[in-house]
Motif scaffolding. Sequence first.
Motif, PDB file in Angstrom:
ATOM      1  N   ALA A  58     -11.842  21.399  67.854  1.00  0.00           N
ATOM      2  CA  ALA A  58     -12.347  21.222  69.375  1.00  0.00           C
ATOM      3  C   ALA A  58     -11.150  21.009  70.261  1.00  0.00           C
ATOM      4  CB  ALA A  58     -13.209  19.768  69.334  1.00  0.00           C
ATOM      5  N   ALA A  59     -10.092  20.384  69.738  1.00  0.00           N
ATOM      6  CA  ALA A  59      -9.042  20.169  70.562  1.00  0.00           C
ATOM      7  C   ALA A  59      -8.297  21.423  70.861  1.00  0.00           C
ATOM      8  CB  ALA A  59      -7.938  19.088  69.855  1.00  0.00           C
ATOM      9  N   THR A  60      -8.008  22.261  69.730  1.00  0.00           N
ATOM     10  CA  THR A  60      -7.276  23.519  69.868  1.00  0.00           C
ATOM     11  C   THR A  60      -8.050  24.426  70.976  1.00  0.00           C
ATOM     12  OG1 THR A  60      -6.861  23.304  67.558  1.00  0.00           O
ATOM     13  CG2 THR A  60      -6.700  25.699  68.598  1.00  0.00           C
ATOM     14  N   GLU A  61      -9.528  24.364  70.889  1.00  0.00           N
ATOM     15  CA  GLU A  61     -10.362  25.166  71.806  1.00  0.00           C
ATOM     16  C   GLU A  61     -10.107  24.641  73.317  1.00  0.00           C
ATOM     17  OE1 GLU A  61     -14.580  27.267  71.469  1.00  0.00           O
ATOM     18  OE2 GLU A  61     -14.585  25.024  72.110  1.00  0.00           O
ATOM     19  N   ALA A  62     -10.044  23.246  73.337  1.00  0.00           N
ATOM     20  CA  ALA A  62      -9.993  22.640  74.821  1.00  0.00           C
ATOM     21  C   ALA A  62      -8.610  23.228  75.391  1.00  0.00           C
ATOM     22  CB  ALA A  62     -10.095  21.199  74.793  1.00  0.00           C
ATOM     23  N   ILE A  63      -7.539  23.225  74.644  1.00  0.00           N
ATOM     24  CA  ILE A  63      -6.251  23.408  74.922  1.00  0.00           C
ATOM     25  C   ILE A  63      -6.161  25.009  75.490  1.00  0.00           C
ATOM     26  CG2 ILE A  63      -4.039  23.834  74.211  1.00  0.00           C
ATOM     27  CD1 ILE A  63      -4.315  21.447  72.255  1.00  0.00           C
ATOM     28  N   LYS A  64      -6.716  25.928  74.680  1.00  0.00           N
ATOM     29  CA  LYS A  64      -6.867  27.315  75.062  1.00  0.00           C
ATOM     30  C   LYS A  64      -7.819  27.218  76.256  1.00  0.00           C
ATOM     31  CE  LYS A  64      -8.266  31.613  72.987  1.00  0.00           C
ATOM     32  NZ  LYS A  64      -9.439  32.277  72.405  1.00  0.00           N
ATOM     33  N   ASN A  65      -8.858  26.677  76.497  1.00  0.00           N
ATOM     34  CA  ASN A  65      -9.673  26.652  77.683  1.00  0.00           C
ATOM     35  C   ASN A  65      -9.013  26.282  78.900  1.00  0.00           C
ATOM     36  OD1 ASN A  65     -12.117  25.033  79.194  1.00  0.00           O
ATOM     37  ND2 ASN A  65     -12.377  27.067  78.830  1.00  0.00           N
ATOM     38  N   ALA A  66      -8.059  25.245  78.659  1.00  0.00           N
ATOM     39  CA  ALA A  66      -7.441  24.804  79.909  1.00  0.00           C
ATOM     40  C   ALA A  66      -6.220  25.738  80.270  1.00  0.00           C
ATOM     41  CB  ALA A  66      -6.549  23.534  79.268  1.00  0.00           C
ATOM     42  N   GLY A  67      -5.951  26.861  79.404  1.00  0.00           N
ATOM     43  CA  GLY A  67      -4.760  27.773  79.582  1.00  0.00           C
ATOM     44  C   GLY A  67      -3.377  27.136  79.716  1.00  0.00           C
ATOM     45  N   ILE A  68      -3.259  26.103  78.771  1.00  0.00           N
ATOM     46  CA  ILE A  68      -1.833  25.382  78.769  1.00  0.00           C
ATOM     47  C   ILE A  68      -1.129  25.638  77.710  1.00  0.00           C
ATOM     48  CG2 ILE A  68      -2.331  23.545  80.440  1.00  0.00           C
ATOM     49  CD1 ILE A  68      -2.646  21.608  77.970  1.00  0.00           C
ATOM     50  N   ASP A  69       0.079  25.385  77.441  1.00  0.00           N
ATOM     51  CA  ASP A  69       0.906  25.234  76.259  1.00  0.00           C
ATOM     52  C   ASP A  69       0.672  24.092  75.771  1.00  0.00           C
ATOM     53  OD1 ASP A  69       2.889  24.984  74.306  1.00  0.00           O
ATOM     54  OD2 ASP A  69       4.355  26.210  75.450  1.00  0.00           O
ATOM     55  N   LYS A  70       0.393  23.975  74.367  1.00  0.00           N
ATOM     56  CA  LYS A  70      -0.044  22.687  73.655  1.00  0.00           C
ATOM     57  C   LYS A  70       1.243  21.678  73.683  1.00  0.00           C
ATOM     58  CE  LYS A  70       1.133  24.153  69.098  1.00  0.00           C
ATOM     59  NZ  LYS A  70       0.907  24.317  67.781  1.00  0.00           N
ATOM     60  N   LYS A  71       2.309  22.173  73.948  1.00  0.00           N
ATOM     61  CA  LYS A  71       3.437  21.403  74.139  1.00  0.00           C
ATOM     62  C   LYS A  71       3.346  20.418  75.331  1.00  0.00           C
ATOM     63  CE  LYS A  71       6.326  22.661  70.382  1.00  0.00           C
ATOM     64  NZ  LYS A  71       5.367  23.327  69.711  1.00  0.00           N
ATOM     65  N   ASP A  72       2.461  20.778  76.337  1.00  0.00           N
ATOM     66  CA  ASP A  72       2.406  19.907  77.552  1.00  0.00           C
ATOM     67  C   ASP A  72       1.571  18.545  77.207  1.00  0.00           C
ATOM     68  OD1 ASP A  72       3.603  22.000  78.974  1.00  0.00           O
ATOM     69  OD2 ASP A  72       1.831  23.132  79.648  1.00  0.00           O
ATOM     70  N   ILE A  73       0.628  18.791  76.291  1.00  0.00           N
ATOM     71  CA  ILE A  73       0.107  17.487  75.795  1.00  0.00           C
ATOM     72  C   ILE A  73       0.970  16.433  75.461  1.00  0.00           C
ATOM     73  CG2 ILE A  73      -1.576  16.422  74.133  1.00  0.00           C
ATOM     74  CD1 ILE A  73      -2.946  18.719  75.651  1.00  0.00           C
ATOM     75  N   ASP A  74       0.754  15.223  76.232  1.00  0.00           N
ATOM     76  CA  ASP A  74       1.856  14.203  76.007  1.00  0.00           C
ATOM     77  C   ASP A  74       1.102  12.851  75.653  1.00  0.00           C
ATOM     78  OD1 ASP A  74       0.621  13.267  78.624  1.00  0.00           O
ATOM     79  OD2 ASP A  74       2.278  13.596  79.670  1.00  0.00           O
ATOM     80  N   MET A  75      -0.196  12.873  75.537  1.00  0.00           N
ATOM     81  CA  MET A  75      -1.050  11.932  74.533  1.00  0.00           C
ATOM     82  C   MET A  75      -2.248  12.502  74.247  1.00  0.00           C
ATOM     83  SD  MET A  75      -2.196   8.103  76.376  1.00  0.00           S
ATOM     84  CE  MET A  75      -0.644   7.620  76.257  1.00  0.00           C
ATOM     85  N   ILE A  76      -2.476  11.736  73.149  1.00  0.00           N
ATOM     86  CA  ILE A  76      -3.938  12.030  72.331  1.00  0.00           C
ATOM     87  C   ILE A  76      -4.515  10.968  72.126  1.00  0.00           C
ATOM     88  CG2 ILE A  76      -5.133  13.038  70.326  1.00  0.00           C
ATOM     89  CD1 ILE A  76      -2.510  14.497  69.623  1.00  0.00           C
ATOM     90  N   ILE A  77      -5.892  10.728  72.657  1.00  0.00           N
ATOM     91  CA  ILE A  77      -6.736   9.483  72.581  1.00  0.00           C
ATOM     92  C   ILE A  77      -8.104   9.942  71.806  1.00  0.00           C
ATOM     93  CG2 ILE A  77      -8.012   7.786  73.849  1.00  0.00           C
ATOM     94  CD1 ILE A  77      -6.191   7.852  76.030  1.00  0.00           C
ATOM     95  N   LEU A  78      -8.141   9.445  70.513  1.00  0.00           N
ATOM     96  CA  LEU A  78      -9.400  10.008  69.939  1.00  0.00           C
ATOM     97  C   LEU A  78     -10.271   8.872  69.652  1.00  0.00           C
ATOM     98  CD1 LEU A  78      -9.232  12.442  66.879  1.00  0.00           C
ATOM     99  CD2 LEU A  78     -10.713  10.487  66.609  1.00  0.00           C
ATOM    100  N   ALA A  79     -11.600   9.116  70.145  1.00  0.00           N
ATOM    101  CA  ALA A  79     -12.799   8.163  69.633  1.00  0.00           C
ATOM    102  C   ALA A  79     -13.542   8.459  68.545  1.00  0.00           C
ATOM    103  CB  ALA A  79     -13.723   8.070  71.050  1.00  0.00           C
TER     104      ALA A  79
END
Length: 327
Positions: A58-79
């Motif tokens: 799900a996260a991979t798809e959200a990153i792709k949909n956001a059109g960003i480089d995954k390296k831009d992610i600076d925190m992961i919060i998982l419920a």
Amino acid sequence: MVYSKIIGTGAYVPARIVKNDELSKMVETNDEWITSRTGIKERRISIGERTYQIAAKAATEAIKNAGIDKKDIDMIILATITPDFFMPSTANLVQAELGLEDIPSFDIAAGCTGFVYGLQIADQFIKSKQSKTILVIGAEVLSKVTDWSDRNTCVLFGDGAGAVVLKSSNQEGIICTYTGSQGDLQESLTLPAVPLKNPFLQVQNNNGKPNHISMCGKEVFQFATRIMIKSISQVLNKSNLLIDDIDYIIPHQANIRIIDHVARELKVERQRFIINLDRFGNTSSASIPLALDEAHKKKIFCPGNRVIMVAFGGGLTWGAALSNWTM
Ligand code: UT7
């Protein structure tokens, strides 16, 4: 002023579909009862995939949909209420799976309200300028903690994951959030962890409850209708908005009768509620991001729409997030 806004959504559900008729071969139930009492027709069940794996998809798809480089992610919060381990956290496993280095990642356990809690935390990190781009995920493999001999609960739950990318912006996305909890109502919805057992106990404890979900459905139902209305009112009051200013409500997908009750009380037509529980059942922390992603893919929201996400769950917990839709 720094705001946070959703710039990408993603979802993943296991391929295996279990319809109501299949459950009626396992417990004393039938499609008519399940459909009329809950609105659920089918759910997805993991036949091997773990929580972190569906979360990462799900996260991979959200990153792709956001059109960003995954390296831009600076925190992961998982419920989640169905982590793969107590330690490491499921968020840590997702971090490794996505190949992200050095960033903070952690789980939150707030029952089915977990995703709303996650959004609230992420929003605060972004508004305080400590983070810029946060992955918020809700992921569950509830089938591993479902008592498949209990017709009161096994017809309700399903597996799945949803995710959003939240980014800092000078445009207002998330307008406000609200959460609450009431631990003295814990017994109405529980999922026990490891019972206390060690060689130093005076009396050996062999009666730990099995680790599956148990629930007093009626109590939770009554609580849910009351607290969803309260949560929606809270975010409206905090933002000086009226219910007619809201375009869509994404409720926790637990029971269509709960949603209908809330719609009637608020005098909001059912079409303004995003509903997919007929196909996925109750996926706990994943239910809101799953429904959000589906609505986004169907192009239901337009830029400028206002959306409320509202949930309740074990704890008992509750909460709502009100956001401008900017995608
Ligand atoms: O994420 C948060 C989690 N939980 C929820 O949101 C759950 C909230 N509660 C609910 O959604 C509803 O209370 C349920 C769907 C769980 C149950 O619906 P209900 O209308 O409250 O039914 P009930 O528990 O009052 O049961 C009515 C009857 C009972 O039989 P008797 O005592 O009237 O003879 C149950 O034994 O329905 C029976 N029943 C079933 N019958 C066929 C309970 N489960 C089933 C079943 N199939 N699966």
